[in-house]
Design a protein around this motif. Structure first.
Motif, PDB file in Angstrom:
ATOM      1  N   ILE A  16       0.836  -1.203   0.000  1.00  0.00           N
ATOM      2  CA  ILE A  16       0.000   0.000   0.000  1.00  0.00           C
ATOM      3  C   ILE A  16       0.873   1.257   0.000  1.00  0.00           C
ATOM      4  N   ASP A  17       1.948   1.235   0.772  1.00  0.00           N
ATOM      5  CA  ASP A  17       2.857   2.383   0.794  1.00  0.00           C
ATOM      6  C   ASP A  17       3.418   2.666  -0.604  1.00  0.00           C
ATOM      7  N   SER A  18       3.780   1.597  -1.296  1.00  0.00           N
ATOM      8  CA  SER A  18       4.330   1.746  -2.642  1.00  0.00           C
ATOM      9  C   SER A  18       3.296   2.339  -3.597  1.00  0.00           C
ATOM     10  N   LEU A  19       2.061   1.844  -3.527  1.00  0.00           N
ATOM     11  CA  LEU A  19       1.012   2.375  -4.394  1.00  0.00           C
ATOM     12  C   LEU A  19       0.680   3.819  -4.046  1.00  0.00           C
ATOM     13  N   GLN A  20       0.708   4.153  -2.766  1.00  0.00           N
ATOM     14  CA  GLN A  20       0.469   5.533  -2.355  1.00  0.00           C
ATOM     15  C   GLN A  20       1.548   6.469  -2.924  1.00  0.00           C
ATOM     16  N   GLN A  21       2.793   6.030  -2.845  1.00  0.00           N
ATOM     17  CA  GLN A  21       3.890   6.854  -3.364  1.00  0.00           C
ATOM     18  C   GLN A  21       3.769   7.056  -4.868  1.00  0.00           C
ATOM     19  N   ASN A  77      -5.735   9.691  -2.857  1.00  0.00           N
ATOM     20  CA  ASN A  77      -4.978  10.905  -3.194  1.00  0.00           C
ATOM     21  C   ASN A  77      -3.477  10.755  -2.945  1.00  0.00           C
ATOM     22  N   GLY A  78      -3.038   9.571  -2.558  1.00  0.00           N
ATOM     23  CA  GLY A  78      -1.605   9.325  -2.375  1.00  0.00           C
ATOM     24  C   GLY A  78      -1.067   9.692  -1.005  1.00  0.00           C
ATOM     25  N   GLU A  79      -1.877  10.338  -0.167  1.00  0.00           N
ATOM     26  CA  GLU A  79      -1.429  10.739   1.170  1.00  0.00           C
ATOM     27  C   GLU A  79      -2.355  10.206   2.259  1.00  0.00           C
ATOM     28  N   ASP A  80      -3.632  10.516   2.155  1.00  0.00           N
ATOM     29  CA  ASP A  80      -4.589  10.080   3.165  1.00  0.00           C
ATOM     30  C   ASP A  80      -4.940   8.610   2.989  1.00  0.00           C
ATOM     31  N   LYS A  81      -5.456   8.023   4.067  1.00  0.00           N
ATOM     32  CA  LYS A  81      -5.916   6.640   3.978  1.00  0.00           C
ATOM     33  C   LYS A  81      -6.986   6.545   2.881  1.00  0.00           C
TER      34      LYS A  81
END
Length: 443
Positions: A16-21, A77-81
């Motif tokens: 999930i961190d990777s997809l958010q980034q 949005n790449g930042e919020d949950k």
């Protein structure tokens, strides 16, 4: 909790961190506030009230393993949950899939949607800064989205899809595990003299699948049918004599596909020797799958080795170099060496030089390649060379100026066997290749 579930849980947070980034970077580049990803919805057959089997949007299942629930949405949005809008209607006609507790649930704000048409109440009010990603364009427009599947955004996501997270590799190994189990059952059915239809049923039964649960339509072919590259007929009557068997069939796990092919000879004959040689050729190609190498160059090297096989088995009267130069090898090997594998069987981003989507053309003499990209660590590929005796292609060759390069008596002796394809699924690591298919016991 099972070992597999533990592995998924351990790796999912980093996924999930990777997809958010990736999402954050893509949105910054395109000056968009967020994306709304639609899982999709059922599509009715023309003039009918029956729907086609549901296939989830791959962008949706990249984030979470919900592959069988239509009318769901993700807001990211790449930042919020991220927010998951989960469709759970009140319905006595159809089975409603409850939202079960799972390792991924804590990573999403979850809102339950009971009526599909009410989704706008849960979506962002002002949609001008949000992009819709999905296949239902008319729905997106009706909801007020102006940015619909913007190409630069999709190019960025598709390019980076080639690099698999550790979580994705766990899923791909498990899809291979399922497929290997089913392939072994199909092999046993073939050697017991089963029909194509019964072999297919043995495959599905071994892993508890229906036909619609496979990632693509299984190819289950006996004898001459092995020469039809995308054979789908499934004869219910056994041939008088079992000679050969080609099965190209996969499995799904949490939305990630396996794609495996094997060819067998019923007897220990010349065709069996040819299979063994093609198996070694396939493993040679796997050995050549290295970071920094062009997949095109690997295909061309394998193409030349297939020319050498034609020489070794006396199918042609000329040297391998001459066969490559004249192009007659393409009659026997008319497709590409393989493709990227992941959320889709033929995964996206295969012809991209960069995240802007710059296209890398296939060579003119090899138009059927499914990837032209440079191989890198973290990517997953199929390797699937083939050698076939296809009547229509052979007829064209026989009528051409290169007909005298072929030993037609030897070639004709193989027509009833159809052809050979052998396909493994490979993870490219920096120091080595991981052959998931072989490691899980399918030789």
């Amino acid at each position: 909790m099972t070992t597999l579930t533990n592995k998924l849980k351990e790796e999912y947070s980093a996924h999930i961190d990777s997809l958010q980034q990736r999402t954050k970077q893509a949105l910054l580049c395109e000056k968009i506030e967020g994306v709304v990803i639609h899982s999709g919805q059922e599509i009715k057959a023309f003039l009918d009230d029956n729907a086609y089997p549901f296939r989830v949007n791959p962008h949706f299942k990249h984030w979470l393993p919900l592959i069988d629930v239509p009318n769901c949405w993700l807001i990211i949005n790449g930042e919020d949950k991220p927010t998951l809008i989960y469709y759970q209607p009140v319905d006595f006609w159809h089975k409603v899939i409850p939202l079960a507790e799972s390792y991924w649930g804590e990573f999403f704000h979850i809102k339950v949607l009971t009526k599909a048409s009410d989704v706008d109440k849960l979506l962002p009010y002002d949609k001008k800064d949000f992009a819709y990603i999905g296949s239902h364009i008319e729905v997106a427009k009706a909801l007020g989205f102006e940015e619909i599947n913007p190409e630069p955004l999709l190019n960025y996501f598709h390019y980076h899809r080639a690099y698999k997270t550790s979580y994705e590799l766990v899923c791909l190994r498990e899809s291979n595990n399922l497929a290997v189990t089913a392939h072994n059952a199909a092999k046993k059915a073939f050697f017991s003299g089963a029909t194509e239809y019964d072999i297919q049923q043995a495959y599905l039964s071994a892993i508890g699948y229906t036909t619609n649960e496979t990632p693509y339509g299984n190819i289950v072919a006996l004898n001459k049918n092995c020469s039809v590259l995308h054979y789908m007929t499934l004869d219910k009557v056994a041939p008088q004599t079992h000679k050969s068997f080609l099965i190209d069939a996969g499995a799904n796990f949490h939305g990630y596909a396996a794609d495996i092919t094997r060819t067998y000879s019923f007897k220990r004959d010349k065709f069996a020797e040819l299979i063994a040689r093609m198996d070694q050729l396939m493993l040679n190609a796997v050995e050549g799958l290295k970071p920094g190498v062009s997949y095109v160059d690997l295909h061309i090297a394998t193409y030349r080795e297939i020319a050498q096989v034609l020489v070794e088995f006396d199918f042609i009267k000329v040297s391998a170099d001459t066969a490559v130069e004249s192009g007659i090898v393409s009659t026997f090997f008319p497709h590409g060496l393989g493709h990227h594998l992941g959320l889709q069987v033929h995964d996206v981003g295969s012809f991209m030089a960069d995240e802007r989507g710059t296209h890398i053309n296939s060579p003119e003499k090899h138009p059927f390649l499914r990837t032209s990209r440079i191989i890198e660590a973290g990517q997953v590929f199929t390797i699937e060379p083939g050698l076939y005796f296809v009547d229509s292609l052979l007829s064209t060759l026989k009528d051409s100026k290169n007909s005298d390069q072929v030993n037609w008596e030897k070639v004709d002796s193989m027509r009833d066997f159809g052809g050979i394809r052998i396909e493994d699924n490979i993870i490219v690591h920096q120091s080595h290749n991981e052959n998931m298919t072989r490691d899980l016991g399918l030789n």
